[in-house]
Design an enzyme around this catalytic site. Structure first.
Site, PDB file in Angstrom:
ATOM      1  N   CYS A 309       0.847  -1.199   0.000  1.00  0.00           N
ATOM      2  CA  CYS A 309       0.000   0.000   0.000  1.00  0.00           C
ATOM      3  C   CYS A 309       0.888   1.256   0.000  1.00  0.00           C
ATOM      4  O   CYS A 309       1.782   1.387  -0.826  1.00  0.00           O
ATOM      5  CB  CYS A 309      -0.946  -0.048   1.200  1.00  0.00           C
ATOM      6  SG  CYS A 309      -2.179   1.283   1.244  1.00  0.00           S
ATOM      7  N   LEU A 310       0.663   2.166   0.926  1.00  0.00           N
ATOM      8  CA  LEU A 310       1.461   3.386   0.992  1.00  0.00           C
ATOM      9  C   LEU A 310       2.932   3.068   1.237  1.00  0.00           C
ATOM     10  O   LEU A 310       3.822   3.788   0.759  1.00  0.00           O
ATOM     11  CB  LEU A 310       0.915   4.288   2.093  1.00  0.00           C
ATOM     12  CG  LEU A 310       1.602   5.627   2.356  1.00  0.00           C
ATOM     13  CD1 LEU A 310       1.737   6.427   1.084  1.00  0.00           C
ATOM     14  CD2 LEU A 310       0.843   6.413   3.401  1.00  0.00           C
TER      15      LEU A 310
END
Length: 577
Positions: A309-310
């Site tokens: 993800c991030l």
């Protein structure tokens, strides 16, 4: 600083305070952004008599279809879209009898009319059109007959069977939740699963700690290990142990048991004192210091770096900076549900426009961070049918407190986001797409994906509302890697990644594009790539092995350095509240 700017500063703080107060009542939606979208829709609709006539004509056509559909046999559930099934959870046979059949059919037709026609007004800005469509769906969700006692036959039957005891329990649950929302110290039930006892239990040691992260080294479970270690960079939106849940579905344990030396970053849950922490701090203090420490423990061995993800986005930035500076310590790059191009970032973009972002910046600047409840509210709005109305029916009308499984326990263990970092993340990446377009700077110089030449393993999930798979696929447009292996797996943003071998119903598509191959659009890739049954973890592990040296003796556990003292996994930061 000019005299004019000095004098205007107190009024700027007043704006921030006012917007922070507004945000508590608007779920952090900017009333200005919402008003602009509605004005765009209403003005263009008012100036389009042909569109108005079409809307009314189609309304009466759908009404006639609804009357006709009441006399037809019930539709096969497989013919309904996922959104239709979640919108009106009508599996009970009682929904096929009156008056419930009429209510269900009329509601579904109304929703389809809104989605297909009410927002199809020429001249509107695409962002406003998407925003109005989204808000309309959220408002229509309230009217679903499934969500109300008197219009839901299952709830009526349950209430009769229990003599209203379900409503009494639900009322008690609602009172407790409201008291917590207002800040009253109402005790919570102890979760059935806890970190360090049931979750995040893969044996290891914290070998490094700074003000932003801990680095965990996991103990080997095999006599020989793969030559090149694996470093995992999770997102700091939630706790790291999404990748080390229960022993049977822990990605970390799976890799360790396959003979990999695994390191994991565990991020600190920031508070007000961390409000000035920047996005570059996560690159420097997170990724780069982890790489430096691993080189100290296992000198001369290149890393397989994986980011989720991030964490994957930041890892891609760090890898680009390393390639730019001639740092060749990475052996490969794995990005899990991670976007590098945000031009088509899905429904999250509904929350990110200039007016909305300015409003949100004032809120989190005043607080010093984005609170856990504020972030959870945004994700709940994206999946309101399940996360808001499903909870309303189950908890308050049925009076049921469902026990949390490991993934649900992790999901409830939320973290905050530093204000400076989050503002830059939203503005520079989501709004301006600076990383994909070569404007994002690390150490004062731009970083670009095309500088990365190591092999890349790219994973996306089919039902991802956070990082849509077509957005993740856009990595191909900027990549100059020797090879990009792309995997599209069944499931959502979390369940698609936590896809351990042996889990029933798992399937995925996988194909490799090598340097010199022609670009294939995502739709063509999807239709041309066959489906494989099982877990994509197996293919990833084979890919890691193929890109590694020979197996050898496990390296020693690293000696602790950094702030404080060492401790066993899962460490201290994971318990930060």
């Amino acid at each position: 600083m000019t005299q004019e700017r000095v004098e205007s500063r107190p009024f700027h703080e007043l704006d921030s305070l006012w917007h922070a107060i507004q945000g508590r009542w608007t779920m952090n939606f900017s009333p200005v952004a919402t008003g602009l979208a509605f004005s765009d829709w209403l003005l263009h609709l008012a100036n389009s008599p042909g569109t108005q006539a079409t809307l009314w004509l189609r309304f009466w056509e759908l009404a006639a279809e609804a009357l006709d559909e009441r006399s037809r046999p019930p539709a096969d559930a497989t013919e309904l879209s996922d959104r239709d099934r979640s919108r009106c959870r009508c599996d009970d046979p009682a929904w096929e009898s009156e008056p419930y059949l009429s209510m269900r059919v009329i509601y579904e037709k109304g929703c389809r009319w809104w989605e297909a026609y009410a927002t199809d007004v020429p001249g509107m800005k695409p962002r406003h059109k998407a925003f109005i469509s989204f808000l309309g769906r959220e408002m229509l969700a309230f009217y679903s007959p499934c969500n109300h006692l008197w219009t839901n036959p299952e709830l009526m039957r349950l209430t009769a069977e229990e003599g209203g005891a379900n409503l009494a329990r639900g009322g008690l649950f609602w009172t407790e939740d409201m008291m917590r929302l207002l800040g009253w110290p109402v005790p919570r039930d102890e979760p059935a699963l806890s970190v360090g006892r049931d979750l995040a239990v893969t044996p290891g040691e914290v070998i490094y700690r700074n003000r932003l992260m801990e680095l965990i080294q996991y103990r080997p479970t095999t006599g020989e290990v793969v030559d090149n270690p694996v470093l995992i960079i999770p997102a700091w939106i939630m706790k790291y142990y999404i990748l080390d849940l229960s022993p049977e579905n822990s990605m970390v344990k799976y890799l360790v048991d396959q003979g990999h030396t695994v390191f994991m970053v565990s991020w600190k849950n920031p508070g007000y004192e961390d409000r000035e922490t920047d996005l570059e701090d996560y690159i420097e203090l997170g990724v780069m210091e982890a790489v430096d420490k691993i080189e100290e423990v296992i000198p001369g061995k290149k890393l397989h770096a994986a980011g989720y993800c991030l964490g994957g986005t930041v890892l891609a930035m760090a890898a680009s900076a390393m390639a730019r500076d001639g740092d060749d310590r990475l052996k490969s790059l794995t990005l899990l549900a991670a976007q590098t191009d945000f031009s088509e970032a899905g429904e999250l973009m509904l929350f990110i426009g200039h007016a909305q972002l300015s409003f949100l910046e004032d809120i989190i600047r005043f607080q010093g961070y984005l609170d856990t409840g504020q972030m959870a509210a945004a994700f709940q709005m994206l999946r309101a049918y399940d996360l808001i109305w499903g909870t309303w029916v189950t908890r308050y009308l049925m009076g049921r407190r469902e026990p949390l499984n490991d993934l649900m326990t992790w999901n409830a263990d939320a973290t905050r986001m530093p204000s400076r970092m989050h503002c830059r993340y939203l503005r520079d990446l989501f709004l301006n797409n600076d990383f994909s377009e070569g404007r994002f700077r690390v150490k004062g110089r731009p970083v670009v994906i095309s500088d990365i030449h190591e092999p890349v393993f790219l994973v996306a999930t089919e039902q991802d509302h956070v990082a849509p798979w077509t957005s993740v696929y856009k990595f191909h447009l900027s990549s100059d890697a020797r090879s990009v292996t792309f995997v599209l797996t069944r499931g959502g943003h979390n369940a698609g990644i936590v896809s351990e071998p042996g889990h029933p119903g798992r399937r995925y598509r996988i194909a490799t594009i090598r340097e010199g191959d022609r670009y294939m659009p995502p739709g063509h890739w999807y239709h041309d790539t066959p489906v494989k049954e099982g877990s994509w973890w197996i293919d990833w592990q084979r890919w890691l092995l193929a890109g590694s040296g020979k197996k050898g003796t496990p390296p020693p556990m690293g000696r602790f350095t950094g702030t404080g003292e060492g401790c066993p996994a899962p460490g201290r930061y994971v318990f930060g509240t």
